[in-house]
Design an enzyme around this catalytic site. Sequence first.
Site, PDB file in Angstrom:
ATOM      1  N   ARG A   1       0.835  -1.206   0.000  1.00 49.70           N
ATOM      2  CA  ARG A   1       0.000   0.000   0.000  1.00 49.70           C
ATOM      3  C   ARG A   1       0.863   1.246   0.000  1.00 49.70           C
ATOM      4  NH1 ARG A   1      -4.324   2.327   4.498  1.00 49.70           N
ATOM      5  NH2 ARG A   1      -3.197   4.279   4.538  1.00 49.70           N
TER       6      ARG A   1
ATOM      7  N   CYS B   1       0.026   5.663   0.185  1.00 52.67           N
ATOM      8  CA  CYS B   1      -0.988   6.703   0.318  1.00 52.67           C
ATOM      9  C   CYS B   1      -0.299   8.047   0.140  1.00 52.67           C
ATOM     10  CB  CYS B   1      -1.679   6.626   1.681  1.00 52.67           C
ATOM     11  SG  CYS B   1      -2.991   7.852   1.884  1.00 52.67           S
TER      12      CYS B   1
END
Length: 115
Positions: A93, A95
């Site tokens: 991930r 962000c």
Amino acid sequence: MSIERIGSNDRMSKIVKHNGTIYLCGQTASDAEWDTAEQTRRCLDKIDALLAEAGSDRNKLLSITIYVRDMKDFAAMNAVYDAWVADVEKPARACVEARMARPDVLVEFSVIAAQ
């Protein structure tokens, strides 16, 4: 080499499948009235539906890139996201804070999954 494109238009495809890997187009919420948490919920619901359409599910997530309009919304997005991935193996991930194509978009998700 076979590439399957699902839900294509003049600009993009909703889903692209290649060699057992699924790529989803960026997912955003459709209502400017929703706050970050609700936009996140709606995006994740759309991701679940697209993964099912492609023959996959969130247990096969490989990578998610999350774009937030303002990092002040990071905690609100994470509260919803963390519940969504609570019972699955966690994908890679990233962000980042980003300017969005529309000012009412508070969060966008880009997803890669195995089939």
